[in-house]
Design a protein around this motif. Structure first.
Motif, PDB file in Angstrom:
ATOM      1  N   VAL B 146       7.283 -16.049  13.166  1.00 14.77           N
ATOM      2  CA  VAL B 146       8.464 -16.123  14.024  1.00 14.77           C
ATOM      3  C   VAL B 146       9.665 -15.812  13.138  1.00 14.77           C
ATOM      4  O   VAL B 146       9.837 -16.438  12.088  1.00 14.77           O
ATOM      5  N   VAL B 147      10.439 -14.823  13.534  1.00 14.66           N
ATOM      6  CA  VAL B 147      11.558 -14.360  12.707  1.00 14.66           C
ATOM      7  C   VAL B 147      12.846 -14.481  13.520  1.00 14.66           C
ATOM      8  O   VAL B 147      12.867 -14.173  14.722  1.00 14.66           O
ATOM      9  N   ALA B 148      13.898 -14.943  12.867  1.00 15.50           N
ATOM     10  CA  ALA B 148      15.197 -15.022  13.529  1.00 15.50           C
ATOM     11  C   ALA B 148      15.766 -13.618  13.737  1.00 15.50           C
ATOM     12  O   ALA B 148      15.610 -12.739  12.887  1.00 15.50           O
ATOM     13  N   VAL B 149      16.416 -13.431  14.885  1.00 17.72           N
ATOM     14  CA  VAL B 149      17.172 -12.207  15.168  1.00 17.72           C
ATOM     15  C   VAL B 149      18.657 -12.576  15.124  1.00 17.72           C
ATOM     16  O   VAL B 149      19.097 -13.458  15.864  1.00 17.72           O
ATOM     17  N   THR B 150      19.396 -11.939  14.242  1.00 21.33           N
ATOM     18  CA  THR B 150      20.826 -12.221  14.093  1.00 21.33           C
ATOM     19  C   THR B 150      21.586 -10.903  14.087  1.00 21.33           C
ATOM     20  O   THR B 150      21.237 -10.006  13.320  1.00 21.33           O
ATOM     21  N   ALA B 151      22.571 -10.790  14.950  1.00 24.45           N
ATOM     22  CA  ALA B 151      23.380  -9.565  15.043  1.00 24.45           C
ATOM     23  C   ALA B 151      22.485  -8.333  15.213  1.00 24.45           C
ATOM     24  O   ALA B 151      22.736  -7.286  14.611  1.00 24.45           O
ATOM     25  N   GLY B 152      21.430  -8.488  15.986  1.00 27.31           N
ATOM     26  CA  GLY B 152      20.567  -7.353  16.311  1.00 27.31           C
ATOM     27  C   GLY B 152      19.597  -6.942  15.227  1.00 27.31           C
ATOM     28  O   GLY B 152      18.915  -5.922  15.346  1.00 27.31           O
ATOM     29  N   LYS B 153      19.516  -7.750  14.145  1.00 24.50           N
ATOM     30  CA  LYS B 153      18.634  -7.392  13.014  1.00 24.50           C
ATOM     31  C   LYS B 153      17.638  -8.517  12.722  1.00 24.50           C
ATOM     32  O   LYS B 153      17.898  -9.680  13.009  1.00 24.50           O
ATOM     33  N   LEU B 154      16.495  -8.163  12.106  1.00 27.13           N
ATOM     34  CA  LEU B 154      15.590  -9.168  11.548  1.00 27.13           C
ATOM     35  C   LEU B 154      16.352  -9.909  10.450  1.00 27.13           C
ATOM     36  O   LEU B 154      16.867  -9.273   9.526  1.00 27.13           O
ATOM     37  N   ASP B 155      16.419 -11.223  10.550  1.00 28.54           N
ATOM     38  CA  ASP B 155      17.216 -12.016   9.612  1.00 28.54           C
ATOM     39  C   ASP B 155      16.347 -12.380   8.410  1.00 28.54           C
ATOM     40  O   ASP B 155      15.806 -13.481   8.313  1.00 28.54           O
ATOM     41  N   PHE B 156      16.245 -11.428   7.481  1.00 30.36           N
ATOM     42  CA  PHE B 156      15.271 -11.509   6.396  1.00 30.36           C
ATOM     43  C   PHE B 156      15.924 -11.775   5.042  1.00 30.36           C
ATOM     44  O   PHE B 156      17.056 -11.358   4.793  1.00 30.36           O
ATOM     45  N   GLY B 157      15.182 -12.451   4.172  1.00 30.30           N
ATOM     46  CA  GLY B 157      15.532 -12.521   2.770  1.00 30.30           C
ATOM     47  C   GLY B 157      15.241 -11.177   2.106  1.00 30.30           C
ATOM     48  O   GLY B 157      14.697 -10.262   2.740  1.00 30.30           O
ATOM     49  N   PRO B 158      15.546 -11.063   0.796  1.00 30.04           N
ATOM     50  CA  PRO B 158      15.539  -9.750   0.127  1.00 30.04           C
ATOM     51  C   PRO B 158      14.186  -9.035   0.105  1.00 30.04           C
ATOM     52  O   PRO B 158      14.154  -7.807   0.125  1.00 30.04           O
ATOM     53  N   TRP B 159      13.072  -9.771   0.067  1.00 28.83           N
ATOM     54  CA  TRP B 159      11.778  -9.123  -0.107  1.00 28.83           C
ATOM     55  C   TRP B 159      10.848  -9.290   1.081  1.00 28.83           C
ATOM     56  O   TRP B 159       9.688  -8.892   1.021  1.00 28.83           O
ATOM     57  N   GLU B 160      11.306  -9.917   2.133  1.00 30.36           N
ATOM     58  CA  GLU B 160      10.403 -10.200   3.256  1.00 30.36           C
ATOM     59  C   GLU B 160      10.007  -8.916   3.994  1.00 30.36           C
ATOM     60  O   GLU B 160      10.871  -8.143   4.410  1.00 30.36           O
ATOM     61  N   GLN B 161       8.716  -8.731   4.158  1.00 30.63           N
ATOM     62  CA  GLN B 161       8.162  -7.634   4.934  1.00 30.63           C
ATOM     63  C   GLN B 161       7.021  -8.205   5.782  1.00 30.63           C
ATOM     64  O   GLN B 161       6.327  -9.131   5.353  1.00 30.63           O
TER      65      GLN B 161
END
Lengths: 182, 182, 182
Positions: B146-161
């Motif tokens: 489950v990934v947060a969506v913020t401002a229309g983007k995947l709200d990811f840390g630097p290396w998350e894939q």
């Protein structure tokens, strides 16, 4: 402020500039009943239920899909997400296959990765508990699942079923079902 | 009930007490078109898509981040949650690093924790399957993210894939992407 | 189009057929201020915050429940879901017991399942890293938790606490808290 005014079968809302529905409601004025409107169907809804289990053995896997389907039906939610989680920290909720051979394999595999015995091998058990292994097994199998709700149904692949994994039973324990959507 | 009434370019809604938008609509009366309003932008939206994969080998890890990003773009959702889950019970969706050495490490580590051979070591395989180990590997790597969506983007840390982990491939299998938000 | 028209203390909206709230707003006409209405309370809200940690040791488990509770309070959200996830791929967020003996057991158990040494046993470490084991440990303990929000509170069982599991510390790392609901 005046009360609603009927004129030849027509009602005009005596609405001041920027009045909000709250105020309309408070003042006893007519307002749209959101619960039965198209609008209401678009608004976020939420649903909550606890499922209770008392497993007679220390460990067991229970297929709880029918209970979760029943919750979804009661919620009336058509599109959204459903969270199903163990409320206890020595139990799991996970999704896999309803096949007894596989369940026997899980039992022996988890015992290999985090054996119950010797109980004294775990520092947690010095507190008087004997369930440290259950805290390990639960981390491998997971605390929760999140399932998509689409067109009022669990959006599942062909073999997905939801299980309650009990690793320290013989007492009443709970699973939480929370649904949000529209 | 009367039909809407125009008076010098003005329309009054002949609304009875507690009429709801549904009824207005059914009766063919004018109503707010929610789809194009500011209000609509605040209402919950949902999006669903299946991603299909056919991995030629038994096991593989595929970076599916670009496909998930494309789904999010199509959804138009700006704030919310995105669920990405394997629809099959011998596959995983998980988040980690896109580094080939690490993927080789996962392969050998999972084989150590839940070896494919001997196939006869698993009772599940007595059903004619040879994939019991895949059901174990999937539990370690997980079914979903489950990934947060913020401002229309995947709200990811630097290396998350986001990866699709296939543990019993050589056939068509699916991943579900469900997004809810506004 | 005419401006709003008062008649003996009553306002009629000069609304054309299928005008939408947007247009009302644009044209400066009176409209319901959604922010302070009952309606607004039913609309989806979202909240986001990053929690930062710098653990002085390589590995540690931190109880972050108080910070998450504070986020929920700030959000004002009453019903919904809260996602708490590690933004780094060598760390976990998980729910279990706040008992020091258990935490020591997790440490030795994870070292047994995915030992740090020998560093050279992992191909990922050929990239110059020494943290391949942390990528394994994080998969066992999980990346994220999703928790129900009910009546403005974390909907928890009696012993559930949220932990940040650091497996490659001694630098600043982040946890994301995202809440959606109403």
């Amino acid at each position: 402020m005046r009360s609603p005014n009927w004129d030849s079968g027509r009602l005009w809302f005596p609405v001041p500039n920027r009045v909000c529905p709250d105020e309309l409601h408070t003042r006893g004025l007519p307002h749209f009943d959101l619960r039965h409107s198209n609008l209401a169907r678009l608004l976020m809804k939420s649903y909550r239920k606890e499922l209770w289990f008392q497993v007679p053995t220390r460990r067991a896997l229970l297929n709880i899909t029918p209970q979760v389907v029943q919750c979804l039906r009661e919620s009336g939610i058509q599109e959204g997400l459903i969270l199903v989680n163990a409320m206890h920290i020595t139990a799991s909720v996970f999704i896999n296959d309803d096949e007894s051979g596989l369940h026997a394999d899980y039992e022996s595999w988890l015992e290999k990765l985090a054996p119950h015995e010797p109980v004294s091998a775990y520092r947690h058990n010095e507190t008087g508990e004997d369930n440290a292994d259950a805290h390990m097994k639960r981390q491998i199998m997971g605390r929760e699942v999140v399932v998509a709700v689409t067109a009022g149904k669990l959006d599942f692949g062909p073999w997905e079923q939801i299980f309650y994994g009990e690793f320290d039973g013989r007492r009443k324990k709970r699973v939480l079902v929370k649904i949000i959507g529209e």
